[in-house]
Write an enzyme that holds these catalytic residues in place. Structure first.
Site, PDB file in Angstrom:
ATOM      1  N   ARG A 237     -42.087 -29.435  10.477  1.00 51.60           N
ATOM      2  CA  ARG A 237     -42.916 -29.627  11.657  1.00 51.60           C
ATOM      3  C   ARG A 237     -44.132 -28.709  11.568  1.00 51.60           C
ATOM      4  O   ARG A 237     -44.015 -27.532  11.218  1.00 51.60           O
ATOM      5  CB  ARG A 237     -42.132 -29.323  12.941  1.00 51.60           C
ATOM      6  CG  ARG A 237     -41.061 -30.352  13.274  1.00 51.60           C
ATOM      7  CD  ARG A 237     -41.670 -31.678  13.676  1.00 51.60           C
ATOM      8  NE  ARG A 237     -40.680 -32.687  14.038  1.00 51.60           N
ATOM      9  CZ  ARG A 237     -40.187 -33.601  13.209  1.00 51.60           C
ATOM     10  NH1 ARG A 237     -40.585 -33.621  11.937  1.00 51.60           N
ATOM     11  NH2 ARG A 237     -39.295 -34.486  13.624  1.00 51.60           N
ATOM     12  N   ASP A 261     -47.071 -31.296   4.551  1.00 51.02           N
ATOM     13  CA  ASP A 261     -47.052 -32.719   4.913  1.00 51.02           C
ATOM     14  C   ASP A 261     -47.188 -32.904   6.420  1.00 51.02           C
ATOM     15  O   ASP A 261     -47.229 -34.034   6.896  1.00 51.02           O
ATOM     16  CB  ASP A 261     -45.740 -33.359   4.423  1.00 51.02           C
ATOM     17  CG  ASP A 261     -45.736 -34.876   4.602  1.00 51.02           C
ATOM     18  OD1 ASP A 261     -46.736 -35.521   4.213  1.00 51.02           O
ATOM     19  OD2 ASP A 261     -44.749 -35.412   5.138  1.00 51.02           O
ATOM     20  N   GLU A 266     -51.322 -34.094  15.139  1.00 49.84           N
ATOM     21  CA  GLU A 266     -51.346 -35.284  14.288  1.00 49.84           C
ATOM     22  C   GLU A 266     -51.739 -36.502  15.105  1.00 49.84           C
ATOM     23  O   GLU A 266     -51.153 -36.718  16.172  1.00 49.84           O
ATOM     24  CB  GLU A 266     -49.976 -35.486  13.623  1.00 49.84           C
ATOM     25  CG  GLU A 266     -49.584 -34.328  12.721  1.00 49.84           C
ATOM     26  CD  GLU A 266     -48.184 -34.452  12.151  1.00 49.84           C
ATOM     27  OE1 GLU A 266     -47.828 -33.642  11.270  1.00 49.84           O
ATOM     28  OE2 GLU A 266     -47.421 -35.346  12.592  1.00 49.84           O
ATOM     29  N   HIS A 285     -48.192 -36.626   6.654  1.00 47.65           N
ATOM     30  CA  HIS A 285     -46.866 -36.833   7.246  1.00 47.65           C
ATOM     31  C   HIS A 285     -46.193 -38.071   6.646  1.00 47.65           C
ATOM     32  O   HIS A 285     -45.769 -38.983   7.354  1.00 47.65           O
ATOM     33  CB  HIS A 285     -46.970 -36.971   8.769  1.00 47.65           C
ATOM     34  CG  HIS A 285     -45.688 -36.639   9.480  1.00 47.65           C
ATOM     35  ND1 HIS A 285     -45.650 -35.994  10.696  1.00 47.65           N
ATOM     36  CD2 HIS A 285     -44.383 -36.867   9.153  1.00 47.65           C
ATOM     37  CE1 HIS A 285     -44.402 -35.842  11.084  1.00 47.65           C
ATOM     38  NE2 HIS A 285     -43.606 -36.358  10.155  1.00 47.65           N
TER      39      HIS A 285
END
Length: 319
Positions: A237, A261, A266, A285
């Site tokens: 996260r 990632d 986001e 992600h």
């Protein structure tokens, strides 16, 4: 039974089929849902709601009294007001373990990319640098061997343990820090306290959930306890990291590199400091994205619905 999928494109951009849901009733699919007003309009008379990242709040629940079940098509469930759902007798289910293999594999991919910068060298060759080279080989970045290095894993659940197995296969020593220790975990790694994990890890990989006590657990203070030249990986996260502090550590050379990632916001914000930090690999992600893992996720969602309708709900996160 009325089922509504509010942000179906996240799980299924077109290579899967939601037809499996039609066995339970009428299904309405939306690729994405952007506002609370849109959410209310779309689920006002629905009984089963399927979401990935669309927030479900107290206000939304109050306007949609027919909801009987909320299915999160993911593992994380922080977008749903669990207490408000429980007060109304609405179970909220998630899918806890669909992406273990995919995320562990992607984690190792990020580690290897930091070690070798394969993309940089591929680009160099394709722009003609090897053709013009006087030597039979060259490298543009320092190369690093994993064997003999220490892999530290913060959070030692399913994914963390899968990463530990892959790290060991590369000849790495594995340390782990977790609030809960298990016999299985002890077979894969040595459990240590957080300060020891930070001090001894050549590569630190984050695999813990985002809770108040882990929010920005990687910050200026904890980074200062890491080895000079260590590398940081995050496929968990974005909120686990203070992004400004990490950017500074990369700029000053405290850390050799980072590969992420996930980020705090986001889609990513244009002013995210990590965009301009050196030796920082960022992917959108996507660690969970193999079609195999997404199909497993969808299969589990179907079983969550089937179990609920049979009076034996499973994977409930607000019991």
């Amino acid at each position: 039974m009325k089922l509504v999928v509010l942000d179906g494109r996240a799980l299924n951009p077109g290579d899967l089929s939601y037809d499996c849901l039609r066995q339970f009733g009428t299904v309405t699919l939306y690729d994405k849902t952007d506002t609370p007003e849109e959410t209310i309009q779309r689920i006002a008379d629905s009984e089963i709601v399927l979401i990935n990242k669309v927030p479900i709040t107290e206000e939304i629940l109050a306007a949609c009294p027919n909801i009987r079940l909320i299915c999160i098509q993911a593992t994380g469930y922080n977008v749903v007001d669990l207490d408000a759902c429980k007060k109304r007798g609405i179970p909220v289910t998630n899918v806890p373990s669909y992406g273990t293999a995919a995320v562990a594999q992607f984690t190792m991919g990020l580690i290897l990319e930091l070690c070798h910068q394969i993309g940089v060298h591929n680009h160099s060759v394709h722009q003609g640098d090897w053709i013009q080279s006087e030597a039979f080989c060259y490298w543009l970045t320092p190369q690093m061997e994993l064997s003999g290095k220490t892999l530290g894993i913060l959070g030692f659940g399913r994914i963390g343990q899968a990463v530990a197995k892959l790290g060991a296969a590369f000849g790495m020593s594995v340390l782990a820090h977790s609030p809960r220790q298990t016999a299985q975990g002890r077979q894969l790694a040595e459990y240590v306290d957080l300060d020891t994990l930070l001090a001894k890890s050549d590569i630190l990989s984050l695999h813990c959930p985002l809770f108040p006590d882990t929010n920005q657990i990687i910050n200026a203070s904890t980074i200062s306890k890491m080895k000079d030249g260590a590398m940081l990986i995050n496929t968990a996260r974005g909120g686990l990291i203070n992004e400004a502090d990490l950017a500074q550590a990369l700029t000053l050379g405290k850390l050799r590199g980072a590969a992420l990632d996930v980020v705090c916001q986001e889609p990513m914000a244009a002013d995210n400091p990590l965009l301009y930090a050196p030796n920082c690999i960022i992917t959108p992600h996507m660690a969970w994205a193999p079609v195999e893992s997404r199909q497993r996720l969808l299969d589990c969602v179907v079983e969550n619905i089937r179990s609920f309708l049979a009076g034996k709900p499973q994977n409930v996160v607000n019991p």
